[in-house]
Design a protein around this motif. Sequence first.
Motif, PDB file in Angstrom:
ATOM      1  N   SER A   1      36.576  40.239  38.953  1.00 51.77           N
ATOM      2  CA  SER A   1      36.678  41.491  39.822  1.00 51.77           C
ATOM      3  C   SER A   1      37.887  42.413  39.392  1.00 51.77           C
ATOM      4  O   SER A   1      38.900  41.963  38.593  1.00 51.77           O
ATOM      5  CB  SER A   1      36.419  41.077  41.385  1.00 51.77           C
ATOM      6  OG  SER A   1      37.425  40.480  41.673  1.00 51.77           O
ATOM      7  N   ARG A   2      37.666  43.538  40.261  1.00 54.27           N
ATOM      8  CA  ARG A   2      38.623  44.761  39.784  1.00 54.27           C
ATOM      9  C   ARG A   2      40.275  44.097  40.190  1.00 54.27           C
ATOM     10  O   ARG A   2      40.307  43.333  41.006  1.00 54.27           O
ATOM     11  CB  ARG A   2      38.647  45.767  41.242  1.00 54.27           C
ATOM     12  CG  ARG A   2      39.497  46.988  41.214  1.00 54.27           C
ATOM     13  CD  ARG A   2      38.998  47.766  40.181  1.00 54.27           C
ATOM     14  NE  ARG A   2      39.887  49.178  40.079  1.00 54.27           N
ATOM     15  CZ  ARG A   2      39.535  50.281  40.791  1.00 54.27           C
ATOM     16  NH1 ARG A   2      38.393  50.182  41.361  1.00 54.27           N
ATOM     17  NH2 ARG A   2      40.217  51.313  40.703  1.00 54.27           N
ATOM     18  N   GLY A   3      40.958  44.231  39.197  1.00 53.63           N
ATOM     19  CA  GLY A   3      42.291  43.985  39.096  1.00 53.63           C
ATOM     20  C   GLY A   3      42.531  42.674  37.981  1.00 53.63           C
ATOM     21  O   GLY A   3      43.504  42.373  37.783  1.00 53.63           O
ATOM     22  N   ASP A   4      41.508  41.808  37.732  1.00 51.88           N
ATOM     23  CA  ASP A   4      41.725  40.698  36.889  1.00 51.88           C
ATOM     24  C   ASP A   4      41.889  41.078  35.400  1.00 51.88           C
ATOM     25  O   ASP A   4      41.432  42.264  35.228  1.00 51.88           O
ATOM     26  CB  ASP A   4      40.224  39.956  36.894  1.00 51.88           C
ATOM     27  CG  ASP A   4      40.184  39.097  38.269  1.00 51.88           C
ATOM     28  OD1 ASP A   4      41.048  38.917  38.699  1.00 51.88           O
ATOM     29  OD2 ASP A   4      38.974  38.718  38.664  1.00 51.88           O
ATOM     30  N   THR A   5      42.556  40.362  34.828  1.00 56.05           N
ATOM     31  CA  THR A   5      42.941  40.482  33.319  1.00 56.05           C
ATOM     32  C   THR A   5      42.586  39.269  32.458  1.00 56.05           C
ATOM     33  O   THR A   5      42.545  38.316  33.154  1.00 56.05           O
ATOM     34  CB  THR A   5      44.325  41.123  33.335  1.00 56.05           C
ATOM     35  OG1 THR A   5      45.204  39.966  33.811  1.00 56.05           O
ATOM     36  CG2 THR A   5      44.771  42.369  34.141  1.00 56.05           C
ATOM     37  N   GLY A   6      42.653  39.334  31.165  1.00 52.82           N
ATOM     38  CA  GLY A   6      42.605  38.464  30.205  1.00 52.82           C
ATOM     39  C   GLY A   6      41.478  38.640  29.237  1.00 52.82           C
ATOM     40  O   GLY A   6      40.711  39.565  29.161  1.00 52.82           O
TER      41      GLY A   6
ATOM     42  N   VAL B   1      31.806  34.570  42.380  1.00 52.31           N
ATOM     43  CA  VAL B   1      32.444  35.775  41.622  1.00 52.31           C
ATOM     44  C   VAL B   1      33.264  35.136  40.475  1.00 52.31           C
ATOM     45  O   VAL B   1      34.059  34.213  41.007  1.00 52.31           O
ATOM     46  CB  VAL B   1      33.110  36.706  42.533  1.00 52.31           C
ATOM     47  CG1 VAL B   1      33.762  37.708  41.938  1.00 52.31           C
ATOM     48  CG2 VAL B   1      32.104  37.207  43.607  1.00 52.31           C
ATOM     49  N   LEU B   2      32.948  35.684  39.379  1.00 43.79           N
ATOM     50  CA  LEU B   2      33.758  35.335  38.355  1.00 43.79           C
ATOM     51  C   LEU B   2      35.134  36.118  37.977  1.00 43.79           C
ATOM     52  O   LEU B   2      36.155  35.560  38.018  1.00 43.79           O
ATOM     53  CB  LEU B   2      33.087  34.948  37.060  1.00 43.79           C
ATOM     54  CG  LEU B   2      31.883  34.198  36.957  1.00 43.79           C
ATOM     55  CD1 LEU B   2      30.942  34.261  35.783  1.00 43.79           C
ATOM     56  CD2 LEU B   2      32.292  32.819  37.257  1.00 43.79           C
TER      57      LEU B   2
ATOM     58  N   THR C   1      31.636  40.714  38.711  1.00 47.42           N
ATOM     59  CA  THR C   1      30.783  39.960  38.013  1.00 47.42           C
ATOM     60  C   THR C   1      30.689  38.523  38.591  1.00 47.42           C
ATOM     61  O   THR C   1      31.566  37.585  38.409  1.00 47.42           O
ATOM     62  CB  THR C   1      31.628  39.929  36.589  1.00 47.42           C
ATOM     63  OG1 THR C   1      31.746  41.325  36.024  1.00 47.42           O
ATOM     64  CG2 THR C   1      30.573  39.081  35.587  1.00 47.42           C
ATOM     65  N   ASP C   2      29.597  38.307  39.045  1.00 44.74           N
ATOM     66  CA  ASP C   2      29.158  36.672  39.574  1.00 44.74           C
ATOM     67  C   ASP C   2      28.408  36.115  38.350  1.00 44.74           C
ATOM     68  O   ASP C   2      28.297  36.619  37.289  1.00 44.74           O
ATOM     69  CB  ASP C   2      28.498  36.891  40.828  1.00 44.74           C
ATOM     70  CG  ASP C   2      27.221  37.635  40.538  1.00 44.74           C
ATOM     71  OD1 ASP C   2      26.421  37.712  39.643  1.00 44.74           O
ATOM     72  OD2 ASP C   2      26.597  38.428  41.595  1.00 44.74           O
TER      73      ASP C   2
END
Length: 277
Positions: free
Chosen positions: A73-78, A70-71, A125-126
Amino acid sequence: MAGLAVLAALAGCTVQTPDGEGKRRLPVHIELPDDTPSPGRTPAGGGDGPRSAPPSGDSKPRSAPTPSRVLWSRGDTGRDVRELQARLRQVAWLFEGPTGTYDEPTQRAVGGFQGKRGLPRTGQTDTVTWQRLLGMTREPGRWDLYLMGGQPADPPDARCRSGRVLCIDKTSRTLRWMIDGRTVSTMAVRFGSQGTPTREGVFSVYWKSRDHVSTLYDSPMPYAMFFSGGQAVHYSADFAARGYAGGSHGCVNVRDEAAIAELFAQVRNGDKVVVSW
């Protein structure tokens, strides 16, 4: 001779017969058995055991395929999430953003993209999903990544360093509200199209109109702060809906209604306006 022939046969030899001149050739050609059975021979252990596979040309052990990881997922930002969203927009799986935050709409879009292509529908997103998306899309440009705003502002123009100033930068497409060199707020803005460009220079706010409607284009211009003829800083519902896919007729559009409402309350007639590249 008969005894010699028997002995040769038992030793695995081939008896050479006399040649045409009657001369006898020297002894026999002896075939020494080796350890590897010929293709037609049965292994020493019997015929029921498994046969070993012929050696491969590559003696290195084969490695197992790299598992997908997994690259995002929900909560990631940037910035990477922003690129993911921009690419999902290209293939019509996402119609919001890019925002740079892996939110619920992004998760749904990724899950839909995965399901359509027979991938596990995780919404994460993997590496496999990402490679498939990369193969179907192009590299997003700067304004694809910031289609709906959110871009950082460039350093302010030197003319914005003193007084009360609406400091508007065409390069970074941002407006800074500054007082005595201090940035009070920053917001994304949009400018006029090639046929109706936003004028550059130093101006001042000469009129404010809270619920203005353009007499020339018959379009709403809420929170209008006029600074050069008919050009004003104002809220744009079209900018809020379409982002940089559209343009103004020369005005400086703001898409964040709450931000410009607060700005409108603070700006006074006579405050400086600087529009620069």
